[in-house]
Scaffold this motif. Structure first.
Motif, PDB file in Angstrom:
ATOM      1  N   PHE A   1       0.850  -1.188   0.000  1.00  6.06           N
ATOM      2  CA  PHE A   1       0.000   0.000   0.000  1.00  6.06           C
ATOM      3  C   PHE A   1       0.886   1.238   0.000  1.00  6.06           C
ATOM      4  CE2 PHE A   1      -2.511   3.132   2.654  1.00  6.06           C
ATOM      5  CZ  PHE A   1      -3.394   3.478   1.638  1.00  6.06           C
ATOM      6  N   PHE A   2       0.670   2.115  -0.976  1.00  8.96           N
ATOM      7  CA  PHE A   2       1.474   3.333  -1.115  1.00  8.96           C
ATOM      8  C   PHE A   2       0.675   4.528  -0.630  1.00  8.96           C
ATOM      9  CE2 PHE A   2       2.756   7.078  -3.604  1.00  8.96           C
ATOM     10  CZ  PHE A   2       4.096   7.143  -3.251  1.00  8.96           C
ATOM     11  N   ARG A   3       1.291   5.298   0.297  1.00  8.03           N
ATOM     12  CA  ARG A   3       0.636   6.490   0.830  1.00  8.03           C
ATOM     13  C   ARG A   3       1.677   7.405   1.456  1.00  8.03           C
ATOM     14  NH1 ARG A   3      -3.701   6.671   5.902  1.00  8.03           N
ATOM     15  NH2 ARG A   3      -4.337   8.838   5.658  1.00  8.03           N
ATOM     16  N   ASN A   4       1.588   8.693   1.138  1.00 11.40           N
ATOM     17  CA  ASN A   4       2.514   9.685   1.707  1.00 11.40           C
ATOM     18  C   ASN A   4       3.976   9.274   1.520  1.00 11.40           C
ATOM     19  OD1 ASN A   4       0.531  11.471   2.566  1.00 11.40           O
ATOM     20  ND2 ASN A   4       0.301  10.465   4.545  1.00 11.40           N
ATOM     21  N   ASN A   5       4.292   8.829   0.310  1.00 12.46           N
ATOM     22  CA  ASN A   5       5.663   8.447  -0.032  1.00 12.46           C
ATOM     23  C   ASN A   5       6.199   7.304   0.827  1.00 12.46           C
ATOM     24  OD1 ASN A   5       5.827  10.418  -2.057  1.00 12.46           O
ATOM     25  ND2 ASN A   5       6.449  11.973  -0.594  1.00 12.46           N
ATOM     26  N   HIS A   6       5.320   6.495   1.385  1.00 12.35           N
ATOM     27  CA  HIS A   6       5.711   5.324   2.156  1.00 12.35           C
ATOM     28  C   HIS A   6       5.032   4.081   1.575  1.00 12.35           C
ATOM     29  CE1 HIS A   6       7.334   8.097   5.105  1.00 12.35           C
ATOM     30  NE2 HIS A   6       7.832   7.078   5.777  1.00 12.35           N
ATOM     31  N   PHE A   7       5.747   2.978   1.665  1.00 12.54           N
ATOM     32  CA  PHE A   7       5.197   1.691   1.239  1.00 12.54           C
ATOM     33  C   PHE A   7       4.945   0.841   2.477  1.00 12.54           C
ATOM     34  CE2 PHE A   7       7.695   3.277  -2.267  1.00 12.54           C
ATOM     35  CZ  PHE A   7       6.914   3.005  -3.385  1.00 12.54           C
ATOM     36  N   SER A   8       3.741   0.293   2.590  1.00 11.75           N
ATOM     37  CA  SER A   8       3.381  -0.539   3.733  1.00 11.75           C
ATOM     38  C   SER A   8       2.888  -1.894   3.248  1.00 11.75           C
ATOM     39  CB  SER A   8       2.274   0.124   4.571  1.00 11.75           C
ATOM     40  OG  SER A   8       2.673   1.403   5.017  1.00 11.75           O
ATOM     41  N   THR A   9       3.114  -2.913   4.077  1.00 10.44           N
ATOM     42  CA  THR A   9       2.558  -4.235   3.802  1.00 10.44           C
ATOM     43  C   THR A   9       1.105  -4.251   4.261  1.00 10.44           C
ATOM     44  OG1 THR A   9       4.724  -5.222   4.175  1.00 10.44           O
ATOM     45  CG2 THR A   9       2.823  -6.697   4.215  1.00 10.44           C
ATOM     46  N   MET A  10       0.215  -4.674   3.378  1.00 12.95           N
ATOM     47  CA  MET A  10      -1.221  -4.638   3.683  1.00 12.95           C
ATOM     48  C   MET A  10      -1.848  -6.003   3.425  1.00 12.95           C
ATOM     49  SD  MET A  10      -4.110  -1.909   2.335  1.00 12.95           S
ATOM     50  CE  MET A  10      -3.966  -2.337   0.591  1.00 12.95           C
ATOM     51  N   THR A  11      -2.869  -6.307   4.215  1.00 10.37           N
ATOM     52  CA  THR A  11      -3.648  -7.516   3.996  1.00 10.37           C
ATOM     53  C   THR A  11      -5.101  -7.246   4.364  1.00 10.37           C
ATOM     54  OG1 THR A  11      -3.701  -9.919   4.400  1.00 10.37           O
ATOM     55  CG2 THR A  11      -3.380  -8.491   6.314  1.00 10.37           C
ATOM     56  N   LYS A  12      -5.941  -8.221   4.087  1.00 10.30           N
ATOM     57  CA  LYS A  12      -7.365  -8.106   4.395  1.00 10.30           C
ATOM     58  C   LYS A  12      -7.778  -9.319   5.211  1.00 10.30           C
ATOM     59  CE  LYS A  12     -11.825  -7.323   2.072  1.00 10.30           C
ATOM     60  NZ  LYS A  12     -12.476  -7.192   0.733  1.00 10.30           N
ATOM     61  N   TYR A  13      -8.417  -9.060   6.375  1.00 11.95           N
ATOM     62  CA  TYR A  13      -8.842 -10.135   7.256  1.00 11.95           C
ATOM     63  C   TYR A  13     -10.275  -9.877   7.692  1.00 11.95           C
ATOM     64  CZ  TYR A  13      -8.968 -13.241  11.326  1.00 11.95           C
ATOM     65  OH  TYR A  13      -9.304 -14.222  12.237  1.00 11.95           O
ATOM     66  N   LYS A  14     -11.147 -10.812   7.360  1.00 12.45           N
ATOM     67  CA  LYS A  14     -12.571 -10.707   7.674  1.00 12.45           C
ATOM     68  C   LYS A  14     -13.162  -9.378   7.207  1.00 12.45           C
ATOM     69  CE  LYS A  14     -12.668 -13.957  11.557  1.00 12.45           C
ATOM     70  NZ  LYS A  14     -13.023 -14.174  12.977  1.00 12.45           N
ATOM     71  N   GLY A  15     -12.811  -9.003   5.978  1.00 14.02           N
ATOM     72  CA  GLY A  15     -13.373  -7.804   5.363  1.00 14.02           C
ATOM     73  C   GLY A  15     -12.749  -6.494   5.796  1.00 14.02           C
ATOM     74  N   GLN A  16     -11.739  -6.533   6.694  1.00 13.68           N
ATOM     75  CA  GLN A  16     -11.096  -5.320   7.202  1.00 13.68           C
ATOM     76  C   GLN A  16      -9.645  -5.252   6.732  1.00 13.68           C
ATOM     77  OE1 GLN A  16     -12.174  -2.569   9.324  1.00 13.68           O
ATOM     78  NE2 GLN A  16     -10.191  -1.920   8.510  1.00 13.68           N
ATOM     79  N   LEU A  17      -9.206  -4.054   6.328  1.00 12.43           N
ATOM     80  CA  LEU A  17      -7.832  -3.863   5.876  1.00 12.43           C
ATOM     81  C   LEU A  17      -6.919  -3.621   7.077  1.00 12.43           C
ATOM     82  CD1 LEU A  17      -8.404  -1.515   2.805  1.00 12.43           C
ATOM     83  CD2 LEU A  17      -7.997  -3.988   2.780  1.00 12.43           C
ATOM     84  N   TYR A  18      -5.713  -4.204   7.005  1.00 11.80           N
ATOM     85  CA  TYR A  18      -4.719  -4.032   8.060  1.00 11.80           C
ATOM     86  C   TYR A  18      -3.357  -3.742   7.441  1.00 11.80           C
ATOM     87  CZ  TYR A  18      -8.108  -6.115  11.289  1.00 11.80           C
ATOM     88  OH  TYR A  18      -9.229  -6.373  12.031  1.00 11.80           O
ATOM     89  N   LEU A  19      -2.588  -2.866   8.115  1.00 11.84           N
ATOM     90  CA  LEU A  19      -1.225  -2.541   7.712  1.00 11.84           C
ATOM     91  C   LEU A  19      -0.244  -3.123   8.719  1.00 11.84           C
ATOM     92  CD1 LEU A  19      -1.675   1.237   6.760  1.00 11.84           C
ATOM     93  CD2 LEU A  19      -1.804  -0.750   5.255  1.00 11.84           C
ATOM     94  N   LEU A  20       0.826  -3.699   8.224  1.00  6.86           N
ATOM     95  CA  LEU A  20       1.851  -4.255   9.102  1.00  6.86           C
ATOM     96  C   LEU A  20       2.559  -3.118   9.839  1.00  6.86           C
ATOM     97  CD1 LEU A  20       3.181  -7.015   9.812  1.00  6.86           C
ATOM     98  CD2 LEU A  20       4.954  -6.444   8.142  1.00  6.86           C
ATOM     99  N   VAL A  21       2.669  -3.241  11.164  1.00  5.89           N
ATOM    100  CA  VAL A  21       3.286  -2.192  11.981  1.00  5.89           C
ATOM    101  C   VAL A  21       4.805  -2.339  11.924  1.00  5.89           C
ATOM    102  CG1 VAL A  21       3.538  -1.261  14.306  1.00  5.89           C
ATOM    103  CG2 VAL A  21       1.300  -2.039  13.503  1.00  5.89           C
ATOM    104  N   THR A  22       5.483  -1.334  11.398  1.00  6.79           N
ATOM    105  CA  THR A  22       6.948  -1.385  11.282  1.00  6.79           C
ATOM    106  C   THR A  22       7.623  -0.146  11.844  1.00  6.79           C
ATOM    107  OG1 THR A  22       6.789  -0.476   9.044  1.00  6.79           O
ATOM    108  CG2 THR A  22       6.888  -2.876   9.242  1.00  6.79           C
ATOM    109  N   ASP A  23       6.864   0.754  12.476  1.00  8.91           N
ATOM    110  CA  ASP A  23       7.460   1.967  13.033  1.00  8.91           C
ATOM    111  C   ASP A  23       8.412   1.622  14.172  1.00  8.91           C
ATOM    112  OD1 ASP A  23       6.220   3.617  11.313  1.00  8.91           O
ATOM    113  OD2 ASP A  23       4.700   4.357  12.688  1.00  8.91           O
TER     114      ASP A  23
END
Length: 340
Positions: free
Chosen positions: A172-194
Motif C-alpha cells: 500500500f502506497f501512501r505519503n511516499n511510504h510503502f506498507s505491507t497490507m492484507t485483508k482479514y474478515k473484510g477489514q484492511l490491516y497494515l503491518l506495523v513497522t514503526d
C-alpha cells in the motif's frame, strides 16, 4: 516487498534479529533469479529476462525510494515507470487510495486522467492562463490536493476494501511510504513497522478504517492489543518521522552535490582521476565540518571563560559594577544554543 516475501517465500536464518540493507538486497536478488519460470515459450522467456534485467538495474533504489506516480482514477492505476517492474516481476499487487469521488463533477473534470505530477503541472499552467475557466479549473484541482493531503480519500478507502482480496498480501502506497497490507474478515490491516513499536512484541497489525490514520492495533491473530506504553510509542513514531525527514534532506543534498560534481567533471577524464577528484571533494567537506565543530567548541569555551567568577576580594563599588555584566552574561547563556 521483503515483508511480503517473508510471509510466504523467503526464510531468514533462525535467531536473526538484525539484517542490513545489503543483505536484504542479496535475498531479493537471489529470489528474483530463482523465481524464473521453467516451462515458458521463447518469447515469454525473452520478455521475462528483459524485465528481470530492468528490475536488477533499479534494485539499488529500493534502499532509498522508488519513483511511483499515482493516478486518481483507480486504486491500482499508476503512471508506468521502470520501478513498477519490480512489483510486476514478483507478482506483488501495488495499491493506493488517493481517488477522486466520481460524484463530484467539478473535481472529476479538473483532475481528469492526470497523474500526480501531471496535475501539479496543470495547476501551474492554469494559474498562468488568461482563460477564467482554466484558472477556475486549476483552483479546483489545487483545492483537491490540499483537502486530500493525507493521500487517502473515503472513496478510495471503499474501493480499496472492495479490490483487495481476503487474505491477500500486497503493498500500500501512501505519503511516499510503502506498507505491507492484507485483508482479514473484510477489514484492511497494515503491518506495523514503526520504530516506536520495536519493544511491543504483541503489536503486529494496525487497522485501516479511516483517512485520519487513527487505527486500532492488533496482534498476529488480529485481536485488539493496545500498546503498553503509548508515550513511548509516540516518541518512537516521532523519531521515525524525524529520521525519514532527515533521510529525505540527506538524499536531496547528496543528489544536488552529485549533480554539481558531475557538471564540473571534464570530458575524457580517467577513472583514477575521477576517483581522486571525488575523494578530494569528500575530504574538503569533512575538513569544513570539523572546522565548524572546532569553532563551535571554541565559542563555548569563551562563554564559559567569560562567565567564571573573578578571584580575590573586590571593593563594594567594583562588585556592583561586575554584577551587571555578569547578569547579562547569564541571560546570554540562557538564550544561546550551541550546535554539537
Amino acid at each position: 516487498i521483503e515483508n511480503i516475501l517473508l510471509f510466504s517465500q523467503i526464510k531468514l536464518p533462525p535467531m536473526m534479529e538484525i539484517i542490513t540493507a545489503e543483505q536484504l538486497m542479496e535475498y531479493l536478488g537471489d529470489y528474483i533469479l530463482d523465481a524464473k519460470p521453467k516451462e515458458i515459450s521463447e518469447i515469454q522467456r525473452l520478455n521475462y529476462e528483459q524485465n528481470m534485467s530492468d528490475a536488477m538495474a533499479i534494485l539499488h533504489k529500493l534502499q532509498t525510494g522508488l519513483d511511483v506516480n499515482v493516478k486518481f482514477t483507480g486504486v491500482r492505476v499508476f503512471e508506468y515507470t521502470p520501478e513498477c517492474i519490480v512489483f510486476d516481476l514478483l507478482d506483488i499487487p501495488l495499491y493506493h487510495g488517493w481517488l477522486v469521488d466520481p460524484q463530484v463533477a467539478d473535481i472529476v473534470k479538473a483532475v481528469g486522467n492526470c497523474s500526480y505530477n501531471q496535475l501539479v503541472e496543470k495547476i501551474i499552467s492554469c494559474k498562468q492562463s488568461d482563460n477564467s475557466e482554466l484558472v477556475s479549473e486549476g483552483f479546483v484541482a489545487e483545492q483537491f490536493l490540499n483537502n486530500t493531503a493525507t493521500q487517502l480519500t473515503y472513496h478510495g478507502l471503499c474501493e480499496l476494501t472492495s479490490a483487495v482480496q481476503e487474505g491477500e498480501l500486497c503493498v500500500f502506497f501512501r505519503n511516499n511510504h510503502f506498507s505491507t497490507m492484507t485483508k482479514y474478515k473484510g477489514q484492511l490491516y497494515l503491518l506495523v513497522t514503526d520504530q516506536g513499536f520495536l519493544t511491543e512484541e504483541k503489536v503486529v497489525w494496525e487497522s485501516l478504517h479511516n483517512v485520519d490514520g487513527d487505527g486500532n492495533f492488533c496482534d498476529s491473530e488480529f485481536h485488539l492489543r493496545p500498546p503498553s506504553d503509548p508515550e513511548t510509542v509516540y516518541r518512537g513514531q516521532q523519531d521515525q518521522i524525524d529520521q525519514d525527514y532527515l533521510m529525505a534532506l540527506s538524499l536531496q543534498q547528496e543528489q544536488q552535490n552529485q549533480e554539481i560534481n558531475w557538471e564540473q567533471i571534464p570530458e575524457g577524464i580517467s577513472d583514477l582521476e575521477l576517483a581522486k577528484k571525488l575523494q578530494e571533494e569528500e575530504d574538503r567537506r569533512a575538513s569544513q565540518y570539523y572546522q565548524e565543530q572546532e569553532q563551535a567548541a571554541a565559542q563555548v569555551q569563551q562563554v564559559q571563560g567569560a562567565a567564571s567568577p573573578a578571584s580575590g576580594r573586590q571593593s563594594g563599588s567594583n562588585e556592583r559594577k561586575r554584577k551587571e555584566p555578569r547578569e547579562k552574561e547569564k541571560e546570554k547563556e540562557k538564550n544561546s544554543c550551541v550546535l554539537l
